[in-house]
Scaffold this motif. Structure first.
Motif, PDB file in Angstrom:
ATOM      1  N   SER A  13      32.414  47.090   0.100  1.00 26.69           N
ATOM      2  CA  SER A  13      31.096  47.144  -0.092  1.00 26.69           C
ATOM      3  C   SER A  13      30.362  48.589   0.259  1.00 26.69           C
ATOM      4  N   PRO A  14      29.256  49.063  -0.243  1.00 26.48           N
ATOM      5  CA  PRO A  14      28.734  50.130   0.134  1.00 26.48           C
ATOM      6  C   PRO A  14      28.245  50.056   1.578  1.00 26.48           C
ATOM      7  N   ARG A  15      28.152  51.175   2.594  1.00 29.58           N
ATOM      8  CA  ARG A  15      28.139  51.283   3.947  1.00 29.58           C
ATOM      9  C   ARG A  15      26.552  50.646   4.097  1.00 29.58           C
ATOM     10  N   TRP A  16      25.671  50.876   3.359  1.00 36.37           N
ATOM     11  CA  TRP A  16      24.295  50.209   3.708  1.00 36.37           C
ATOM     12  C   TRP A  16      24.255  48.506   3.511  1.00 36.37           C
ATOM     13  N   LEU A  17      25.363  48.181   2.838  1.00 42.13           N
ATOM     14  CA  LEU A  17      25.292  46.665   2.507  1.00 42.13           C
ATOM     15  C   LEU A  17      25.908  46.041   3.681  1.00 42.13           C
ATOM     16  N   THR A  18      25.184  45.667   4.595  1.00 42.05           N
ATOM     17  CA  THR A  18      25.777  44.984   5.733  1.00 42.05           C
ATOM     18  C   THR A  18      25.296  43.347   5.716  1.00 42.05           C
ATOM     19  N   PRO A  19      26.013  42.607   6.115  1.00 43.17           N
ATOM     20  CA  PRO A  19      25.883  41.068   5.999  1.00 43.17           C
ATOM     21  C   PRO A  19      24.376  40.657   6.755  1.00 43.17           C
ATOM     22  N   GLY A  20      23.907  41.437   7.495  1.00 43.11           N
ATOM     23  CA  GLY A  20      22.558  40.957   8.065  1.00 43.11           C
ATOM     24  C   GLY A  20      21.455  41.712   7.242  1.00 43.11           C
ATOM     25  N   ARG A  21      21.581  42.613   6.712  1.00 39.87           N
ATOM     26  CA  ARG A  21      20.859  43.046   5.676  1.00 39.87           C
ATOM     27  C   ARG A  21      20.654  42.482   4.222  1.00 39.87           C
ATOM     28  N   ALA A  22      21.798  42.054   3.995  1.00 35.64           N
ATOM     29  CA  ALA A  22      21.890  41.378   2.519  1.00 35.64           C
ATOM     30  C   ALA A  22      21.350  39.920   2.928  1.00 35.64           C
ATOM     31  N   LEU A  23      21.591  39.159   3.882  1.00 34.38           N
ATOM     32  CA  LEU A  23      20.883  37.899   4.265  1.00 34.38           C
ATOM     33  C   LEU A  23      19.428  38.087   4.527  1.00 34.38           C
ATOM     34  N   GLY A  24      19.159  39.209   5.132  1.00 35.81           N
ATOM     35  CA  GLY A  24      17.592  39.239   5.515  1.00 35.81           C
ATOM     36  C   GLY A  24      16.833  39.544   3.914  1.00 35.81           C
ATOM     37  N   ALA A  25      17.412  40.346   3.205  1.00 30.60           N
ATOM     38  CA  ALA A  25      16.768  40.611   1.960  1.00 30.60           C
ATOM     39  C   ALA A  25      16.831  39.443   1.044  1.00 30.60           C
ATOM     40  N   LEU A  26      17.855  38.708   1.021  1.00 26.41           N
ATOM     41  CA  LEU A  26      17.730  37.189   0.308  1.00 26.41           C
ATOM     42  C   LEU A  26      16.674  36.258   0.968  1.00 26.41           C
ATOM     43  N   LEU A  27      16.669  36.262   2.082  1.00 24.97           N
ATOM     44  CA  LEU A  27      15.538  35.173   2.664  1.00 24.97           C
ATOM     45  C   LEU A  27      14.260  35.810   2.446  1.00 24.97           C
ATOM     46  N   LEU A  28      14.083  36.743   2.522  1.00 23.84           N
ATOM     47  CA  LEU A  28      12.778  37.772   2.381  1.00 23.84           C
ATOM     48  C   LEU A  28      12.288  37.333   0.726  1.00 23.84           C
ATOM     49  N   LEU A  29      13.019  37.621  -0.072  1.00 28.46           N
ATOM     50  CA  LEU A  29      12.975  37.320  -1.413  1.00 28.46           C
ATOM     51  C   LEU A  29      12.694  35.963  -1.760  1.00 28.46           C
ATOM     52  N   PHE A  30      13.392  35.148  -1.120  1.00 29.85           N
ATOM     53  CA  PHE A  30      13.409  33.728  -1.231  1.00 29.85           C
ATOM     54  C   PHE A  30      12.040  33.142  -0.825  1.00 29.85           C
ATOM     55  N   LEU A  31      11.783  33.597   0.315  1.00 33.29           N
ATOM     56  CA  LEU A  31      10.306  33.173   1.145  1.00 33.29           C
ATOM     57  C   LEU A  31       9.157  33.536  -0.001  1.00 33.29           C
ATOM     58  N   LEU A  32       9.190  34.843  -0.140  1.00 31.49           N
ATOM     59  CA  LEU A  32       8.143  35.282  -1.119  1.00 31.49           C
ATOM     60  C   LEU A  32       7.835  34.481  -2.426  1.00 31.49           C
ATOM     61  N   LEU A  33       8.982  34.302  -3.134  1.00 32.96           N
ATOM     62  CA  LEU A  33       8.823  33.565  -4.442  1.00 32.96           C
ATOM     63  C   LEU A  33       8.544  32.039  -4.189  1.00 32.96           C
ATOM     64  N   ARG A  34       9.123  31.513  -2.963  1.00 33.24           N
ATOM     65  CA  ARG A  34       8.646  30.169  -2.704  1.00 33.24           C
ATOM     66  C   ARG A  34       7.282  29.701  -2.368  1.00 33.24           C
ATOM     67  N   LEU A  35       6.892  30.662  -1.429  1.00 28.17           N
ATOM     68  CA  LEU A  35       5.578  30.511  -0.673  1.00 28.17           C
ATOM     69  C   LEU A  35       4.221  31.194  -1.657  1.00 28.17           C
ATOM     70  N   LEU A  36       4.784  32.029  -2.579  1.00 30.50           N
ATOM     71  CA  LEU A  36       3.920  32.367  -3.770  1.00 30.50           C
ATOM     72  C   LEU A  36       3.528  31.028  -4.721  1.00 30.50           C
ATOM     73  N   GLN A  37       4.819  30.429  -5.096  1.00 32.92           N
ATOM     74  CA  GLN A  37       4.862  29.204  -5.959  1.00 32.92           C
ATOM     75  C   GLN A  37       4.258  27.818  -5.071  1.00 32.92           C
ATOM     76  N   ALA A  38       4.185  27.949  -3.664  1.00 37.23           N
ATOM     77  CA  ALA A  38       3.526  26.666  -3.103  1.00 37.23           C
ATOM     78  C   ALA A  38       2.183  26.835  -2.752  1.00 37.23           C
ATOM     79  N   LEU A  39       1.768  28.378  -3.020  1.00 37.45           N
ATOM     80  CA  LEU A  39       0.219  28.587  -2.673  1.00 37.45           C
ATOM     81  C   LEU A  39      -0.561  28.547  -4.103  1.00 37.45           C
ATOM     82  N   THR A  40       0.081  28.619  -5.040  1.00 40.32           N
ATOM     83  CA  THR A  40      -0.422  28.697  -6.355  1.00 40.32           C
ATOM     84  C   THR A  40      -0.155  27.582  -7.278  1.00 40.32           C
ATOM     85  N   SER A  41       0.663  26.675  -6.987  1.00 42.65           N
ATOM     86  CA  SER A  41       1.084  25.497  -7.661  1.00 42.65           C
ATOM     87  C   SER A  41      -0.075  24.491  -7.830  1.00 42.65           C
TER      88      SER A  41
END
Length: 185
Positions: A13-41
């Motif tokens: 894996s590239p040096r910048w792709l650490t498990p912590g960064r990957a999981l943080g990015a996934l959770l941030l993306l997931f939260l943004l999409l789901r909260l946007l959906q929850a607030l506008t649904s």
């Protein structure tokens, strides 16, 4: 949270792709999409969610039933857990449909974390990131389902993935008492 090294045939894996960064990015993306959906649904809740919200408010204001009574049916043991989490959130945010959506989103975040940890411990960080992205960008029915506080699916899948992740750690040689006890639960 360190993942094991990828299989020998997989490129590093590239040096910048650490498990912590990957999981943080996934959770941030997931939260943004789901909260946007929850607030506008405009989606209303179904029967099970109505039960969850009613039971949560009853726990907050009346507490007339014993703990075991807050179960939707015999096979839905997770509904009690969801009711207690929804009650805790309702005490903070008040009586709102958003409380149900936030409860489901929290369980889905836990599921995403367990999925990432399981896959990355077996196949490396890039595979864990891919598995997480597949969960984040599921088709619309699964997207909506990850925001429904039923109490017998998202939370049970999270616990199953948590079990498999701990089992993989035990099978890989982690013989800590904590890992063995969590497999037993």
């Amino acid at each position: 949270m360190a993942a094991s090294s990828p299989p020998p045939h997989a490129p590093a894996s590239p040096r910048w792709l650490t498990p912590g960064r990957a999981l943080g990015a996934l959770l941030l993306l997931f939260l943004l999409l789901r909260l946007l959906q929850a607030l506008t649904s405009t989606h209303s809740f179904d029967d099970e969610e109505g039960y969850t919200l009613t039971a949560a408010f009853e726990l907050l204001h009346h507490d007339v039933w014993p703990y075991q009574a807050y179960q939707l049916s015999d096979w839905e043991n997770g509904s009690r857990v969801v009711v207690w989490v929804a009650a805790a959130l309702a005490s903070v945010f008040g009586p709102a449909l958003f409380v149900l959506k936030l409860t489901a989103i929290l369980f889905s975040c836990a599921l995403l974390t367990a999925l990432f940890l399981l896959v990355s411990s077996v196949a490396g960080t890039r595979a864990g990131l891919l598995a997480g992205l597949l969960y984040v960008f599921f088709p619309e029915p699964v997207f909506q389902y990850s925001m429904t506080a039923h109490g017998f699916h998202t939370d049970s899948v999270f616990l199953q993935l948590l079990f498999f992740w701990r089992l993989m750690r035990v099978l890989q040689g982690a013989r800590r008492l904590r890992d063995l006890l969590l497999c037993g639960l």
